[in-house]
Design a protein around this motif. Sequence first.
Motif, PDB file in Angstrom:
ATOM      1  N   GLU A 209      -8.722 -49.100   1.925  1.00 22.53           N
ATOM      2  CA  GLU A 209      -8.953 -49.537   0.548  1.00 22.53           C
ATOM      3  C   GLU A 209      -9.084 -48.345  -0.395  1.00 22.53           C
ATOM      4  O   GLU A 209      -8.615 -48.396  -1.537  1.00 22.53           O
ATOM      5  CB  GLU A 209     -10.207 -50.412   0.482  1.00 22.53           C
ATOM      6  CG  GLU A 209     -10.010 -51.735   1.212  1.00 22.53           C
ATOM      7  CD  GLU A 209     -11.185 -52.673   1.074  1.00 22.53           C
ATOM      8  OE1 GLU A 209     -12.267 -52.230   0.631  1.00 22.53           O
ATOM      9  OE2 GLU A 209     -11.026 -53.869   1.403  1.00 22.53           O
TER      10      GLU A 209
ATOM     11  N   GLY B  51      -7.607 -45.450  -0.031  1.00 21.49           N
ATOM     12  CA  GLY B  51      -6.242 -44.969  -0.257  1.00 21.49           C
ATOM     13  C   GLY B  51      -5.516 -45.846  -1.258  1.00 21.49           C
ATOM     14  O   GLY B  51      -4.897 -45.355  -2.211  1.00 21.49           O
ATOM     15  N   ALA B  52      -5.605 -47.153  -1.065  1.00 20.11           N
ATOM     16  CA  ALA B  52      -4.926 -48.085  -1.968  1.00 20.11           C
ATOM     17  C   ALA B  52      -5.446 -47.957  -3.391  1.00 20.11           C
ATOM     18  O   ALA B  52      -4.672 -47.939  -4.345  1.00 20.11           O
ATOM     19  CB  ALA B  52      -5.106 -49.521  -1.472  1.00 20.11           C
ATOM     20  N   SER B  53      -6.776 -47.826  -3.531  1.00 18.58           N
ATOM     21  CA  SER B  53      -7.341 -47.776  -4.881  1.00 18.58           C
ATOM     22  C   SER B  53      -6.967 -46.486  -5.601  1.00 18.58           C
ATOM     23  O   SER B  53      -7.067 -46.395  -6.810  1.00 18.58           O
ATOM     24  CB  SER B  53      -8.862 -47.931  -4.837  1.00 18.58           C
ATOM     25  OG  SER B  53      -9.467 -46.726  -4.431  1.00 18.58           O
TER      26      SER B  53
ATOM     27  N   ARG C  55      -3.117 -49.572 -10.358  1.00 17.69           N
ATOM     28  CA  ARG C  55      -4.178 -48.754  -9.747  1.00 17.69           C
ATOM     29  C   ARG C  55      -4.218 -47.344 -10.326  1.00 17.69           C
ATOM     30  O   ARG C  55      -5.230 -46.663 -10.212  1.00 17.69           O
ATOM     31  CB  ARG C  55      -3.984 -48.717  -8.230  1.00 17.69           C
ATOM     32  CG  ARG C  55      -4.395 -50.034  -7.588  1.00 17.69           C
ATOM     33  CD  ARG C  55      -3.903 -50.140  -6.183  1.00 17.69           C
ATOM     34  NE  ARG C  55      -4.368 -51.366  -5.541  1.00 17.69           N
ATOM     35  CZ  ARG C  55      -3.848 -51.856  -4.437  1.00 17.69           C
ATOM     36  NH1 ARG C  55      -2.839 -51.219  -3.848  1.00 17.69           N
ATOM     37  NH2 ARG C  55      -4.307 -52.967  -3.918  1.00 17.69           N
TER      38      ARG C  55
ATOM     39  N   ASN D 153      -8.345 -54.714  -9.218  1.00 18.53           N
ATOM     40  CA  ASN D 153      -7.345 -53.699  -8.832  1.00 18.53           C
ATOM     41  C   ASN D 153      -6.527 -54.110  -7.610  1.00 18.53           C
ATOM     42  O   ASN D 153      -5.923 -53.276  -6.946  1.00 18.53           O
ATOM     43  CB  ASN D 153      -8.001 -52.324  -8.649  1.00 18.53           C
ATOM     44  CG  ASN D 153      -8.671 -52.183  -7.315  1.00 18.53           C
ATOM     45  OD1 ASN D 153      -8.977 -53.179  -6.677  1.00 18.53           O
ATOM     46  ND2 ASN D 153      -8.889 -50.959  -6.890  1.00 18.53           N
TER      47      ASN D 153
ATOM     48  N   LEU E 273      -7.181 -55.392  -4.646  1.00 17.57           N
ATOM     49  CA  LEU E 273      -7.588 -55.338  -3.241  1.00 17.57           C
ATOM     50  C   LEU E 273      -7.685 -56.750  -2.669  1.00 17.57           C
ATOM     51  O   LEU E 273      -7.586 -56.951  -1.462  1.00 17.57           O
ATOM     52  CB  LEU E 273      -8.926 -54.611  -3.089  1.00 17.57           C
ATOM     53  CG  LEU E 273      -8.883 -53.094  -3.272  1.00 17.57           C
ATOM     54  CD1 LEU E 273     -10.262 -52.489  -3.071  1.00 17.57           C
ATOM     55  CD2 LEU E 273      -7.896 -52.437  -2.323  1.00 17.57           C
TER      56      LEU E 273
ATOM     57  N   PHE F 141     -12.678 -39.304   2.656  1.00 16.80           N
ATOM     58  CA  PHE F 141     -11.824 -39.059   3.809  1.00 16.80           C
ATOM     59  C   PHE F 141     -12.471 -37.967   4.666  1.00 16.80           C
ATOM     60  O   PHE F 141     -12.579 -36.829   4.228  1.00 16.80           O
ATOM     61  CB  PHE F 141     -10.430 -38.656   3.344  1.00 16.80           C
ATOM     62  CG  PHE F 141      -9.821 -39.653   2.392  1.00 16.80           C
ATOM     63  CD1 PHE F 141      -9.965 -41.022   2.605  1.00 16.80           C
ATOM     64  CD2 PHE F 141      -9.125 -39.236   1.274  1.00 16.80           C
ATOM     65  CE1 PHE F 141      -9.424 -41.951   1.725  1.00 16.80           C
ATOM     66  CE2 PHE F 141      -8.576 -40.153   0.391  1.00 16.80           C
ATOM     67  CZ  PHE F 141      -8.729 -41.516   0.618  1.00 16.80           C
TER      68      PHE F 141
END
Lengths: 241, 223
Positions: free
Chosen positions: B122, B124-126, A78, A50, A52, A91
């Motif tokens: 990561e 957030g990006a994923s 993604r 994906n 990263l 979060f």
Amino acid sequence: MSLIEITEVRKAFGDNEVLKGINLDVQPGEVIAIIGKSGSGKSTLLRCINGLETINAGSIAVAGAQLLPDELHLRALRLKVGMIFQQFNLFPHLTVGGNVMVSQTVVKKTGKAEAETMARKMLDRVGLGHKFDAYPDELSGGQQQRVAIARALAMEPIALLCDEITSALDPELVQEVLAVVRELAAEGMTLIMVTHEMKFARDVCSRVVFMHQGRVHEIGPPEEVFSNPQTAELKQFLGML
Amino acid sequence: MAYHFDFSWIPDYSGVILKGLAITVELTVVGGLVGLTLGTFCAWGRALGPNWLKPIVGAYVELIRNTPFMIQLFFIFFGLPSIGVHMNELLAANIAMVINLGAYSAEIIRAGIQATPRGQFEAGASLAMSPIQTFRHVILFPSLQRIWPALSSQVIIVMLGSAVVSQIAAEDLTFASNFIQSRTFRAFEAYLLTTVVYLALAVLLRAAMRGIGVIIFPRRRRA
């Protein structure tokens, strides 16, 4: 047609080549377990899928969409492939519900009410509907990981990447997370998971990939790989467990 | 020696004092709000922004952090008119406060951003968020929460530092006390009163910053 096509993928960190030409095709609905010693490149492979990590050579395609290292292609890919991490990565400033809603409202521009409906549905699916208003630090590790799964599912991905998702959990919490994954597999979700849970891999996976020194060393259905390992390295790896 | 305190002048100068207080508060509120906004933007630019932006922000931050506030103020008020940029003393004071707090708070906020675990970026990006979306919705608030006490102190330092604007005749609290002591010759009382007012302002401001923190960070930070 394969859902995920990984072709001759190479990845190096400096002089250290971690992936040395990986080929792997994943069919829709398959559950793939990637096993191997630490340093064999299994997490790196997952992170490449994906975007990263950026690959040095080869190609990766998901449902026909090529993985290219620009913002637009990365985001399109993604949206199709969710990822769940060893450390949950929830979060901390958002509630459980907020965690599951934020990417829907920010990325897909879903309305708040609709995003909340989806969030509640996904949290119910992982058995945590009642924790909607709790904060991540009020949950156990197993619950946090289930929220992370719900958060990924809320984006309606066609495949999920699981990077050692039970490795940071206390032993008694591993099963509740695996039960959720087992259900997803039964519902036909395509899963690629890096795991150390050999029993789970044996029960649930359609194929097992054994990685060794940056290559796919052995691949096959779990009964073959576990009961009849062909190479000395796999025999040794399984013997260590 | 016996000193006879004389505060009898207070009623006559209450207008001057209140006006000075209002200007000091205005400078602090505007400087705080705009300065912290500028600081957040600069922190983003220096920590996560595009490569062309980093040296620009870096130059601004280092310029301000390595020169005296009074010189910055004089440059804006006395220097800029030479190249045709004129403004009144209050606007000059406001601008000086903003660029000063902007630079100092940028470094504090940057520390908060850079202490963010990589996994948050990561995650957030994923979820297909862009880097800006990840910053705005994932990184920013926990980063501010991490450094909120330091940021609160910096706002108070800038509020106290605003006394310097009396040097360009901006009629703040310090200007008022200078004015009063020159008229009444009650220097001890005038500066004592000013000291008490600044002290009260600082205590109130600290409480206000703590209150704002409680409101915008609903979750207490752990570990």
